[in-house]
Scaffold this active site. Structure first.
Site, short mmCIF file in Angstrom:
data_model
loop_
_atom_site.label_atom_id
_atom_site.label_comp_id
_atom_site.label_asym_id
_atom_site.label_seq_id
_atom_site.Cartn_x
_atom_site.Cartn_y
_atom_site.Cartn_z
N ASP A 40 -21.75 40.39 -49.29
CA ASP A 40 -20.64 40.04 -50.17
C ASP A 40 -21.00 40.28 -51.63
O ASP A 40 -22.02 40.90 -51.94
CB ASP A 40 -20.18 38.60 -49.93
N LYS A 62 -15.81 38.37 -51.47
CA LYS A 62 -14.76 37.47 -51.94
C LYS A 62 -14.82 37.45 -53.46
O LYS A 62 -15.73 36.89 -54.05
CB LYS A 62 -14.98 36.05 -51.40
N MET A 174 -19.51 26.80 -58.79
CA MET A 174 -18.07 27.11 -58.73
C MET A 174 -17.25 26.19 -59.63
O MET A 174 -16.18 25.71 -59.26
CB MET A 174 -17.58 27.03 -57.27
#
Length: 254
Positions: A40, A62, A174
């Protein structure tokens, strides 16, 4: 789970914080014989060069808050390839069991009879050391709270309020989309002067960082051009080197 690198099956692998030289020897040895790698955005593509030229590369990235491969599709690809190849690597950035959904993928695969192996990676939070910020330091912080800035429902985790009441270093993954809320939470608690730092692309040549007080976190990050993915670190350890230099200067002048 069997931990021998000469085994076969699905390898849930941590690619580390960015610098490809920071992977483990175990990860390196498995990559050298990988037949399929599902990777990813957060894993350095240079790691793919370790694999044989015949290795099948499948991008399942993503983009933060943008286009992404659904987790359901990733699970299907993992199982499909693990049923048809002997050495399948699910390569993830940092450590796959720290906000990486690696354990979810392992459970899904094992439930379908696939032999799985976990290979840890250096977590991206340890990139703090590359801006001279230790996560713990004697006399300053004896513990670390690791939080996700955005829960599954999109809200800011309530655990932040608990972490703020301690003397621990707070590390937020995040959290860039919630940086204004994070700053406000500290200010509302009378902790606006707490030292903070944001580090993006840690360990890589394009690494960027900013150090400020938590009350200026959003403004400082925007001025420095920092965006996601990035790690937010809040606590007195952010100033640990400054404290050490001050103490050293005082000793020398005594």
């Amino acid at each position: 789970m069997n931990q021998k690198t000469n085994d076969f099956g699905l390898f849930i692998m941590g690619g580390g914080p960015g610098d490809p030289e920071l992977i483990t020897m175990k990860a390196f040895n498995v990559l050298k014989r990988a037949e399929v790698i599902l990777y990813d955005n957060l894993s350095n593509e240079k790691l793919l060069e370790i694999a044989p030229k015949s290795c099948k590369m499948i991008y399942v990235g993503k983009q933060p808050y943008g286009k992404y491969t659904p987790q359901e599709k990733i699970n299907e690809l993992i199982v499909e390839n693990a049923q048809n190849y002997q050495v399948v690597v699910r390569l993830k950035g940092g450590d796959p069991f720290i906000f990486g959904r690696g354990f979810e993928e392992l459970i899904y695969a094992e439930a379908r009879g696939i032999k799985c192996h976990y290979i840890p990676g250096i977590s991206s939070m340890q990139g703090a050391g590359f801006i001279d910020v230790p996560l713990t330091h004697r006399g300053i912080s004896e513990s670390v709270w690791i939080l996700t800035g955005t829960k599954k429902d999109g809200s800011l985790t309530n655990d932040l309020k608990c972490a703020m009441k301690s003397s621990a270093t707070v590390v937020i993954y995040m959290g860039m989309k919630k940086v204004g809320e994070i700053s406000k939470a500290y200010c509302d608690a009378g902790l606006g002067d707490m030292p903070a730092a944001v580090i993006q692309h840690a360990t890589l040549p394009n690494q960027k960082q900013v150090v400020c007080s938590v009350q200026n976190l959003q403004e400082s990050a925007e001025q420095a051009g920092l965006t996601y993915p990035a790690i937010i670190i809040i606590g007195n350890v952010v100033q640990a080197k400054a404290y050490a230099n001050l103490n050293q200067a005082e000793l020398l002048s005594a």
